[in-house]
Motif scaffolding. Structure first.
Motif, mmCIF file in Angstrom:
data_model
loop_
_atom_site.group_PDB
_atom_site.id
_atom_site.type_symbol
_atom_site.label_atom_id
_atom_site.label_comp_id
_atom_site.label_asym_id
_atom_site.label_seq_id
_atom_site.Cartn_x
_atom_site.Cartn_y
_atom_site.Cartn_z
ATOM 1 N N ASP A 133 3.391 -0.077 -1.999
ATOM 2 C CA ASP A 133 1.981 -0.485 -1.916
ATOM 3 C C ASP A 133 1.612 -0.609 -0.438
ATOM 4 O O ASP A 133 1.459 -1.714 0.091
ATOM 5 C CB ASP A 133 1.807 -1.812 -2.657
ATOM 6 N N MET B 187 -4.800 2.069 -3.194
ATOM 7 C CA MET B 187 -3.603 1.818 -3.988
ATOM 8 C C MET B 187 -3.853 2.139 -5.453
ATOM 9 O O MET B 187 -3.042 2.810 -6.109
ATOM 10 C CB MET B 187 -3.167 0.366 -3.825
ATOM 11 N N MET B 188 -4.989 1.686 -6.000
ATOM 12 C CA MET B 188 -5.298 1.928 -7.408
ATOM 13 C C MET B 188 -5.474 3.417 -7.686
ATOM 14 O O MET B 188 -5.023 3.928 -8.715
ATOM 15 C CB MET B 188 -6.558 1.161 -7.798
ATOM 16 N N GLN C 235 -8.014 -0.845 1.013
ATOM 17 C CA GLN C 235 -6.574 -0.706 0.791
ATOM 18 C C GLN C 235 -6.238 -0.784 -0.699
ATOM 19 O O GLN C 235 -5.460 0.017 -1.213
ATOM 20 C CB GLN C 235 -5.826 -1.795 1.559
ATOM 21 N N LYS C 236 -6.835 -1.767 -1.373
ATOM 22 C CA LYS C 236 -6.559 -1.925 -2.804
ATOM 23 C C LYS C 236 -7.144 -0.773 -3.611
ATOM 24 O O LYS C 236 -6.562 -0.326 -4.598
ATOM 25 C CB LYS C 236 -7.101 -3.264 -3.299
ATOM 26 N N LYS C 237 -8.302 -0.280 -3.186
ATOM 27 C CA LYS C 237 -8.905 0.870 -3.862
ATOM 28 C C LYS C 237 -8.011 2.095 -3.722
ATOM 29 O O LYS C 237 -7.787 2.844 -4.694
ATOM 30 C CB LYS C 237 -10.289 1.143 -3.278
ATOM 31 N N ALA D 69 1.471 -7.167 -9.269
ATOM 32 C CA ALA D 69 0.316 -6.326 -9.610
ATOM 33 C C ALA D 69 0.750 -4.900 -9.930
ATOM 34 O O ALA D 69 0.304 -4.296 -10.910
ATOM 35 C CB ALA D 69 -0.696 -6.325 -8.458
ATOM 36 N N SER E 81 5.539 -5.556 -6.274
ATOM 37 C CA SER E 81 4.660 -6.701 -6.492
ATOM 38 C C SER E 81 4.363 -6.861 -7.982
ATOM 39 O O SER E 81 4.497 -5.918 -8.777
ATOM 40 C CB SER E 81 3.352 -6.521 -5.727
ATOM 41 N N PHE F 124 -9.334 -4.732 3.374
ATOM 42 C CA PHE F 124 -8.507 -5.123 2.236
ATOM 43 C C PHE F 124 -9.002 -4.442 0.961
ATOM 44 O O PHE F 124 -8.208 -3.932 0.165
ATOM 45 C CB PHE F 124 -8.540 -6.644 2.073
ATOM 46 N N ASN G 91 -1.079 1.026 2.461
ATOM 47 C CA ASN G 91 -2.255 1.852 2.728
ATOM 48 C C ASN G 91 -2.860 1.442 4.075
ATOM 49 O O ASN G 91 -3.964 0.923 4.165
ATOM 50 C CB ASN G 91 -3.278 1.702 1.594
#
Length: 468
Positions: A389, A404-405, A400-402, A432, A430, A397, A391
């Motif tokens: 995970d 990752m998804m 980064q999560k977008k 998640a 993680s 943030f 990015n």
């Protein structure tokens, strides 16, 4: 395969009403625990406690005799003493009950007197067409009606049907299936197999839409010829995994007192498994490692596997696969160059395995390599670390999560897109990411040997399905 086995066993696994004979308000007794377990489960059918000295049990109206229950009963669960069973069974036959689960012990596993009781009880049941599980078992779980009638916590509903001569291993199965998220469709603690045998359960589960994989813990076979015929037919339809207790002299002695089972020749049993297409395992945990892969992943066309693994991990995976007869072919020169372009500059030229050389790659970069490997015609499956995970190139943030998804969405689509299995090893994953893969039904394992074992299960069953 008996044409009417579903009709015979549906009263056990899909009952609309249950009588618990020997029910109790005392949770220290089996009769009390079973009532409590049934009431705590998702079962919504009618429940009739039977006890001659109680009027209420756990808030339910209790009946002194099964014949005094005013409504039809599909399933009787027996927790009375062995000596009472013939008389109680006669009353169940008169009531018209067609299914039974005998938890009571002190039958053939204790000697000649118990054996005679077991034979008499079985004869009475058969005279009235009542099929039963046990005796000397721990009960059953069936997701079809949410019924938890055994001593362990209620499993989550899932796709593994587990036939077991050990209640303890049933608990292991429940924990493994819950932690992994694939769940149980059935758990059957078969005990002494006085009436229903393993072959009967195979005939039923192979027709059960809730069951995708069948796992068995067995100490001894009764009616080996029927098992041979049932297993040979069933293995062409669904994977069957089996672990046999009593493979040594000491183990065989223990099985006789545990479930009145004669373990038999281990060499003969091994030959039967090979001939019938049953996958035999040497460790109980292998049942659940392979079951998860078989439930969640497509079958490979062959046994040529690509590996993504850093340093010693890749070496360990190669050794583990080789020990199981699985190939890890070297990539073509053209494909080596394609993969190399996706790796960090300092990473070695990939031959198989692929090593990122601790290059700090982002999630999508790792996913692109996994997808490229799956796209190669000469690769039948992929074993890889769970993508990291990371990015760094994203500016916030949220971004980064977008990213990752998006990357994990691509990763989770690989098995369906290429019709090839993906097996992953977790490294510092993680919660998640674990949840994402769990929902997507991408299996995660703890070591190279577990990953290799999972892939072996897929390869082996693919060979079984495709053989003449």
């Amino acid at each position: 395969m008996a044409k009417d086995i579903v009709e015979q066993l549906d009263p056990i696994f899909k009952p609309k009403s249950i009588a618990i004979i020997g029910a109790s308000n005392n949770l220290a007794k089996w009769g009390g625990r079973i009532v409590n377990q049934v009431l705590s489960s998702d079962y919504r059918g009618r429940i009739y406690p039977v006890n001659p000295t109680e009027t209420k049990i756990s808030g339910l109206t209790a009946y002194p005799d099964v014949l005094e229950i005013p409504d039809p009963v599909d399933l009787a669960i027996f927790t009375v003493r062995a000596a009472q069973m013939p008389g109680v069974m006669r009353k169940c036959i008169k009531k018209g009950i067609k299914g039974g689960v005998i938890i009571s012990a002190d039958f053939a596993e204790t000697g000649e007197e118990g054996k005679a009781l077991e034979e008499e009880t079985t004869r009475i049941a058969r005279s009235g067409g009542l099929r039963f599980v046990g005796p000397n078992g721990n009960g059953i779980w069936t997701s079809a009606v949410g019924l938890n009638a055994w001593s362990m916590p209620m499993p989550i509903a899932g796709s593994l049907g587990f036939i077991s001569q050990s209640g303890t291993f049933g608990g292991v199965a429940t924990m493994a299936a819950t932690l992994k998220g694939f769940g149980l469709s059935k758990f059957i603690s078969i005990g002494n197999q006085a009436d229903l045998k393993i072959a009967d359960y195979l005939d039923y589960l192979v027709q059960d839409d809730d069951t995708r994989v069948i796992a068995i813990y067995v100490e001894g076979m009764k009616d080996g010829r029927r098992f041979f015929e049932s297993a040979r037919k069933a293995s062409k339809i669904k994977p069957i995994l089996i672990f046999k207790g009593g493979s040594t002299g000491l183990g065989a002695r223990a099985t006789l007192s545990h479930t009145a089972s004669i373990a038999g020749s281990d060499e003969i049993f091994d030959a039967v498994c090979k001939q019938t297409g049953v996958i035999r395992v040497s460790e109980i945990e292998h049942l659940f490692i392979m079951a998860e892969a078989l439930i969640t992943q497509p079958l490979p066309r062959g046994k040529r596997i690509a590996i993504i693994g850093s340093g010693g991990q890749g070496v360990a995976l190669m050794d583990a696969l080789a020990s199981l007869g699985i190939d890890a072919p070297e990539f073509t020169e053209e494909d080596k160059l394609k993969i190399k372009k996706l790796l960090p500059p300092h990473a070695p030229t990939p031959k198989n395995p692929v090593d990122f050389a601790a290059g700090g790659s982002e999630t999508m970069e790792e996913v692109r390599v996994a997808e490229m490997l799956a796209s190669f015609e000469y690769i039948d499956g992929v074993i890889t670390n769970v993508p990291t995970d990371r990015n760094y190139s994203s500016s916030s943030f949220f971004e980064q999560k977008k990213a990752m998804m998006t990357a994990f969405d691509c990763f989770c689509q690989i098995p369906q897109k290429y019709h090839k299995p993906i097996i992953t090893q977790r490294w510092f994953v993680s919660d998640a990411v674990s949840e994402i893969l769990k929902i997507a039904r991408i299996p995660m394992y703890n070591s190279p040997s577990e990953c290799a074992r999972a892939m072996y299960g897929l390869v082996k069953y693919s060979q079984i399905k495709n053989r003449p």
